[in-house]
Design an enzyme around this catalytic site. Structure first.
Site, mmCIF file in Angstrom:
data_model
loop_
_atom_site.group_PDB
_atom_site.id
_atom_site.type_symbol
_atom_site.label_atom_id
_atom_site.label_comp_id
_atom_site.label_asym_id
_atom_site.label_seq_id
_atom_site.Cartn_x
_atom_site.Cartn_y
_atom_site.Cartn_z
ATOM 1 N N HIS A 32 -14.081 -1.928 64.996
ATOM 2 C CA HIS A 32 -14.102 -2.602 63.690
ATOM 3 C C HIS A 32 -13.902 -4.109 63.785
ATOM 4 O O HIS A 32 -13.950 -4.793 62.787
ATOM 5 C CB HIS A 32 -13.025 -2.021 62.781
ATOM 6 C CG HIS A 32 -11.628 -2.385 63.222
ATOM 7 N ND1 HIS A 32 -11.001 -1.774 64.273
ATOM 8 C CD2 HIS A 32 -10.779 -3.311 62.768
ATOM 9 C CE1 HIS A 32 -9.819 -2.303 64.438
ATOM 10 N NE2 HIS A 32 -9.634 -3.246 63.545
HETATM 11 C C1 UD1 Z 1 -7.897 -5.144 59.061
HETATM 12 C C2 UD1 Z 1 -7.041 -6.117 59.876
HETATM 13 C C3 UD1 Z 1 -7.139 -5.747 61.341
HETATM 14 C C4 UD1 Z 1 -6.798 -4.294 61.561
HETATM 15 C C5 UD1 Z 1 -7.673 -3.419 60.674
HETATM 16 C C6 UD1 Z 1 -7.320 -1.964 60.805
HETATM 17 C C7 UD1 Z 1 -6.818 -8.427 59.083
HETATM 18 C C8 UD1 Z 1 -7.254 -9.813 59.309
HETATM 19 N N1 UD1 Z 1 -7.501 -7.485 59.764
HETATM 20 O O1 UD1 Z 1 -9.252 -5.338 59.444
HETATM 21 O O2 UD1 Z 1 -6.228 -6.535 62.076
HETATM 22 O O3 UD1 Z 1 -7.002 -3.961 62.911
HETATM 23 O O4 UD1 Z 1 -7.478 -3.823 59.306
HETATM 24 O O5 UD1 Z 1 -8.269 -1.154 60.177
HETATM 25 O O6 UD1 Z 1 -5.903 -8.207 58.328
HETATM 26 N N2 UD1 Z 1 -13.094 -1.808 53.518
HETATM 27 C C9 UD1 Z 1 -13.386 -0.720 52.744
HETATM 28 N N3 UD1 Z 1 -12.347 0.086 52.394
HETATM 29 C C10 UD1 Z 1 -11.066 -0.134 52.762
HETATM 30 C C11 UD1 Z 1 -10.785 -1.252 53.551
HETATM 31 C C12 UD1 Z 1 -11.807 -2.074 53.928
HETATM 32 O O7 UD1 Z 1 -14.526 -0.465 52.389
HETATM 33 O O8 UD1 Z 1 -10.169 0.657 52.402
HETATM 34 C C13 UD1 Z 1 -14.211 -2.669 53.970
HETATM 35 C C14 UD1 Z 1 -14.524 -3.791 53.019
HETATM 36 O O9 UD1 Z 1 -15.879 -4.024 53.065
HETATM 37 C C15 UD1 Z 1 -13.813 -4.966 53.657
HETATM 38 C C16 UD1 Z 1 -13.936 -4.656 55.130
HETATM 39 O O10 UD1 Z 1 -13.869 -3.244 55.222
HETATM 40 O O11 UD1 Z 1 -14.370 -6.176 53.309
HETATM 41 C C17 UD1 Z 1 -12.875 -5.275 55.964
HETATM 42 O O12 UD1 Z 1 -11.553 -4.936 55.487
HETATM 43 P P1 UD1 Z 1 -10.327 -5.947 55.805
HETATM 44 O O13 UD1 Z 1 -9.062 -5.344 55.317
HETATM 45 O O14 UD1 Z 1 -10.661 -7.303 55.326
HETATM 46 O O15 UD1 Z 1 -10.334 -6.032 57.372
HETATM 47 P P2 UD1 Z 1 -10.432 -4.896 58.495
HETATM 48 O O16 UD1 Z 1 -11.695 -5.103 59.232
HETATM 49 O O17 UD1 Z 1 -10.157 -3.536 57.926
#
Ligand code: UD1
Length: 365
Positions: free
Chosen positions: A207
């Site tokens: 991811h």
């Molecule tokens: C985040 C953390 C990362 C961690 C990871 C675990 C930061 C900078 N990054 O990354 O360190 O390893 O979580 O999973 O805090 N999304 C969904 N549903 C959700 C959550 C996310 O659809 O429940 C999608 C959205 O499109 C979102 C993208 O995933 O924009 C990224 O989510 P985000 O929380 O920004 O970062 P992660 O890549 O999950």
């Protein structure tokens, strides 16, 4: 009575906070706990499922910040958590790990004069292109109590001028959750549901933006996974960020032997990777969990903030390139299972040490 405000936001936070809350709950006369969920992760299989599997209490406060750019997400957590901290007036704010919610909450508390404890302090990849590295460095600088998981964390904090009396080497709360959940995972039927044989498949999670946000890199990785899937089943539990990127590329796994599945809950996923022949990942937590379980792990990253996992021999860092991935995966599958002891204090009792340190250190201001 010590009033603790725990903050969780993203998937790996839940595994780290659960054992600490459970340990504090054994001493209700000493700890009054409040749980705040920022809502950084919000899909049921990224959040709720973990609350159930880990027996985390329902959050007292949910902030519902959701997704966004780093600035948006961090700012939303800060704005939303400030009134909660002002109202609840905790003696100590506890944050875990290195996600945006961790830094945002710590920064607000520090400026309100609330003491901050950081669990999993001191880890450093020395790669400031990773948002997590910025979150780690800044959180550690403003924390009052720092709990470390491995020796490298103690050394990094000392080098950055953090006084030794703030640092407590307690071990790894992620491993506390693993140790607690292993017997439950034995009862999971996930292998039957996926028609897999224990020890005869590979598990993949990816991811990190540097692996999944560039279509060329992602294509390189997916092609390697399809090739590996000719040797044995490859099961890829796809994070929502990655799912979006794969869909945008128009990649189809059908017919290749590579199986894309939804993210699993904590117990099912533990069963899945603990019975696998090899894990291929860019996750921080899985590097540690496979080290504990002595499962070969190939990490698609140029560096790691968890060097003990590489030093002990289970974890190997590999470039996100087709040939490198395939040859590291095949080498991992061919090698005899590593037999090393787990790193010091990765024993299921880190949360107990955290509570002990808080009580001895008289953290109540
Ligand atoms: C985040 C953390 C990362 C961690 C990871 C675990 C930061 C900078 N990054 O990354 O360190 O390893 O979580 O999973 O805090 N999304 C969904 N549903 C959700 C959550 C996310 O659809 O429940 C999608 C959205 O499109 C979102 C993208 O995933 O924009 C990224 O989510 P985000 O929380 O920004 O970062 P992660 O890549 O999950």
């Amino acid at each position: 009575m010590i009033r603790i405000l725990h903050v969780v936001g993203a998937r790996p936070n839940f595994m780290k906070t659960a054992p600490i809350m459970a340990e504090m709950a054994k001493r209700p006369e000493l700890f009054e706990q409040t749980l705040v969920h920022t809502g950084q992760h919000y899909d049921a299989n990224m959040s709720e499922a973990f609350f159930v599997d880990l027996e985390l209490p329902k959050p007292d406060v949910t902030l519902g910040v959701g997704s966004g750019s780093h600035a948006e997400q961090t700012a939303r957590v800060m704005t939303a958590i400030e009134p909660v901290i002002l109202q609840r007036k905790p003696d100590l704010l506890m944050v875990v790990g290195d996600v945006n919610s961790t830094l945002a909450a710590a920064l607000v508390a520090a400026k309100l004069g609330i003491r901050v404890a950081h669990v999993e302090a001191g880890l450093r990849s020395r790669d400031r292109t990773m948002p997590e590295e910025i979150n780690r460095i800044l959180t550690d600088q403003i924390a009052d109590v720092l709990f470390t998981t491995e020796e490298s964390g103690n050394e990094n904090l000392a080098q950055e001028g953090i006084p030794a009396d703030k640092i407590h080497f307690v071990g790894n709360v992620m491993i506390d959750s693993l140790v607690r959940s292993l017997p439950l995972a034995e009862r999971s039927n996930v292998l039957d549901r996926l028609s897999l044989c224990a020890g005869r498949y590979v598990v993949v999670t990816l991811h990190r933006p540097f692996n999944v946000d560039q279509p060329e890199t992602l294509r390189e990785i997916l092609t390697a996974l399809c090739d590996l899937a000719r040797d044995l089943p490859v099961v890829f539990a796809v994070h929502p960020r990655t799912r979006e990127r794969i869909a945008a590329m128009g990649f189809r796994a059908e017919g290749s032997g590579l199986r894309l599945i939804e993210p699993l809950g904590h117990i099912d996923f533990l069963r899945l990777y603990s019975a696998s022949a090899l894990v291929l990942t860019d996750s921080g937590g899985l590097q540690e969990e496979t080290t504990y379980l002595r499962i070969p792990c190939v990490t698609l990253r140029p560096n790691t903030e968890r060097p003990v996992t590489v030093r002990l021999g289970t974890n190997r860092l590999v470039a996100s390139e087709h040939r490198a991935i395939l040859s590291a995966a095949r080498a991992g599958l061919d090698r005899a299972a590593p037999q090393q002891e787990p790193p010091p204090l990765w024993d299921g009792h880190a949360a107990r040490r955290i509570v002990g340190a808080l009580l001895c250190g008289d953290q109540k201001p």
